[in-house]
Write an enzyme that holds these catalytic residues in place. Structure first.
Site, mmCIF file in Angstrom:
data_model
loop_
_atom_site.group_PDB
_atom_site.id
_atom_site.type_symbol
_atom_site.label_atom_id
_atom_site.label_comp_id
_atom_site.label_asym_id
_atom_site.label_seq_id
_atom_site.Cartn_x
_atom_site.Cartn_y
_atom_site.Cartn_z
ATOM 1 N N GLU A 47 -10.310 5.818 18.947
ATOM 2 C CA GLU A 47 -9.721 5.198 19.876
ATOM 3 C C GLU A 47 -10.217 3.563 19.959
ATOM 4 O OE1 GLU A 47 -11.557 7.765 22.714
ATOM 5 O OE2 GLU A 47 -10.474 9.456 21.869
ATOM 6 N N ASN A 73 0.832 -1.167 0.065
ATOM 7 C CA ASN A 73 0.065 -0.172 -0.060
ATOM 8 C C ASN A 73 0.834 1.127 0.016
ATOM 9 O OD1 ASN A 73 -3.034 -0.442 0.237
ATOM 10 N ND2 ASN A 73 -2.099 -2.109 1.343
ATOM 11 N N ASN A 83 -6.728 4.727 8.043
ATOM 12 C CA ASN A 83 -6.342 3.228 8.090
ATOM 13 C C ASN A 83 -7.046 2.513 6.890
ATOM 14 O OD1 ASN A 83 -5.176 0.563 9.192
ATOM 15 N ND2 ASN A 83 -7.118 0.161 10.142
ATOM 16 N N HIS A 90 -8.498 -1.386 5.934
ATOM 17 C CA HIS A 90 -8.911 -2.683 6.524
ATOM 18 C C HIS A 90 -9.208 -3.622 5.350
ATOM 19 C CE1 HIS A 90 -9.707 -5.444 9.838
ATOM 20 N NE2 HIS A 90 -10.887 -5.654 9.255
ATOM 21 N N GLU A 144 -7.329 -2.507 -2.791
ATOM 22 C CA GLU A 144 -6.503 -1.695 -1.595
ATOM 23 C C GLU A 144 -5.754 -0.585 -2.474
ATOM 24 O OE1 GLU A 144 -6.434 -4.133 2.257
ATOM 25 O OE2 GLU A 144 -4.602 -4.008 0.953
ATOM 26 N N VAL A 184 -10.649 -0.258 18.129
ATOM 27 C CA VAL A 184 -10.068 -1.016 17.029
ATOM 28 C C VAL A 184 -11.171 -1.162 15.699
ATOM 29 C CG1 VAL A 184 -9.072 -3.261 16.500
ATOM 30 C CG2 VAL A 184 -8.845 -2.170 18.669
ATOM 31 N N ILE A 244 -1.736 -1.370 17.814
ATOM 32 C CA ILE A 244 -2.939 -0.521 18.323
ATOM 33 C C ILE A 244 -2.382 0.860 18.842
ATOM 34 C CG2 ILE A 244 -5.038 -0.278 19.653
ATOM 35 C CD1 ILE A 244 -5.249 -3.391 18.878
ATOM 36 N N LEU A 245 -2.954 1.946 18.266
ATOM 37 C CA LEU A 245 -2.168 3.372 18.765
ATOM 38 C C LEU A 245 -3.181 3.529 19.970
ATOM 39 C CD1 LEU A 245 -2.021 5.153 15.398
ATOM 40 C CD2 LEU A 245 -0.151 4.430 16.943
#
Ligand code: GRF
Length: 194
Positions: free
Chosen positions: A139, A16, A104, A106, A171, A141, A89-90
Site C-alpha cells: 500500500e 520494459n 513494480n 524502480h 531493467e 509508495v 499510485i494504486l
C-alpha cells in the site's frame, strides 16, 4: 506447463514491456503478456503492444479508473500485474484485491531514492552507486517486499541520459528474470521479505 498470464500497466515508452514481450516470445519466460493497459492515450507502449498483437486498452484518470482496470485484468484472467513505468499510485483497495500479485520496477536501489525522478535524485546526491529494484507492490509508495536488485555504478561524467541508458539495460534483463522467478514459484514471501 501452464504459462503465467501477465497484465502490463504502462504510461509511456514501454521499453520494459518490450523486453517482457520479447522474452516471452523467445520462450525465455513461462509467461505471456495477456493484456496491456495504459492510463494515457497515444503512448508508444500502445504501439508496441499492437505490433505484437496484444490487446491493449486506455483507461484515463477518472472516478471509475481502477474499477475499469480491475475489470479488464479479470476479463483476461491475469495472474500477475506488472507495473512498467505506470505513473499512477494504486489505491489501497486495488492493491488488496491482488495480494502479492502486483510487481513494480524502480530505477534505484530501494529503499534509496523512492518516488519520482529516482535517477536524477541519485545523481544529485552524488551517489556512487544506484541500480534497479523489482519489488512486490504494497500500500505504500515503492515500499513492498524486494524481489530482485542489481547495482549500477555512477560514473564521474554521467548525465541523466547516460545513466538512464545503463539503468534501462539492466531493467530489461532483470524484469523478465523476476517474472520467471514467480512463474516457476521459486520464491516465498515471509514477514514482508522475499
Ligand atoms: C523505467 O525506468 C522504470 O524503472 C520506471 O519507469 C521507467 C519506464 O520505462 N518505473 P519504459 O516505459 O519501460 O521504457
Amino acid at each position: 506447463m501452464k504459462k503465467l498470464k501477465l497484465g502490463l500497466l504502462v504510461s509511456g515508452n514501454g521499453s520494459n514491456l518490450q523486453a517482457i514481450m520479447d522474452a516471452s516470445e523467445k520462450g525465455e519466460i513461462d509467461a505471456v503478456v495477456a493484456v496491456v493497459i495504459s492510463n494515457r492515450h497515444k503512448v508508444y507502449a500502445l504501439e508496441r503492444a499492437k505490433k505484437h498483437h496484444i490487446p491493449s486498452f486506455v483507461v484515463p484518470q477518472g472516478t471509475l479508473q481502477e474499477k475499469e482496470i480491475h475489470k479488464i485484468l479479470e476479463q483476461y484472467s491475469v495472474d500477475l500485474v506488472c507495473l512498467a513505468g505506470f505513473l499512477k499510485i494504486l489505491s489501497k483497495d486495488f492493491v488488496q484485491k491482488f495480494p502479492n500479485q502486483i510487481i513494480n520496477i524502480h530505477p534505484a536501489l530501494l529503499p534509496s531514492f523512492p518516488g519520482l525522478h529516482a535517477i536524477e535524485q541519485a545523481l544529485k546526491a552524488g551517489a556512487k552507486k544506484t541500480g534497479v529494484t523489482l519489488h512486490f507492490v504494497d500500500e505504500g509508495v515503492d515500499t513492498g517486499p524486494i524481489l530482485l536488485q542489481e547495482e549500477v555504478s555512477i560514473l564521474k561524467d554521467d548525465t541523466v541520459e547516460t545513466l538512464t541508458a545503463r539503468i534501462h539495460q539492466v531493467e530489461h534483463r532483470l524484469y523478465p528474470q523476476a517474472i520467471q522467478l514467480i512463474a516457476t514459484e521459486r520464491l516465498k514471501i515471509k514477514e514482508g521479505r522475499v
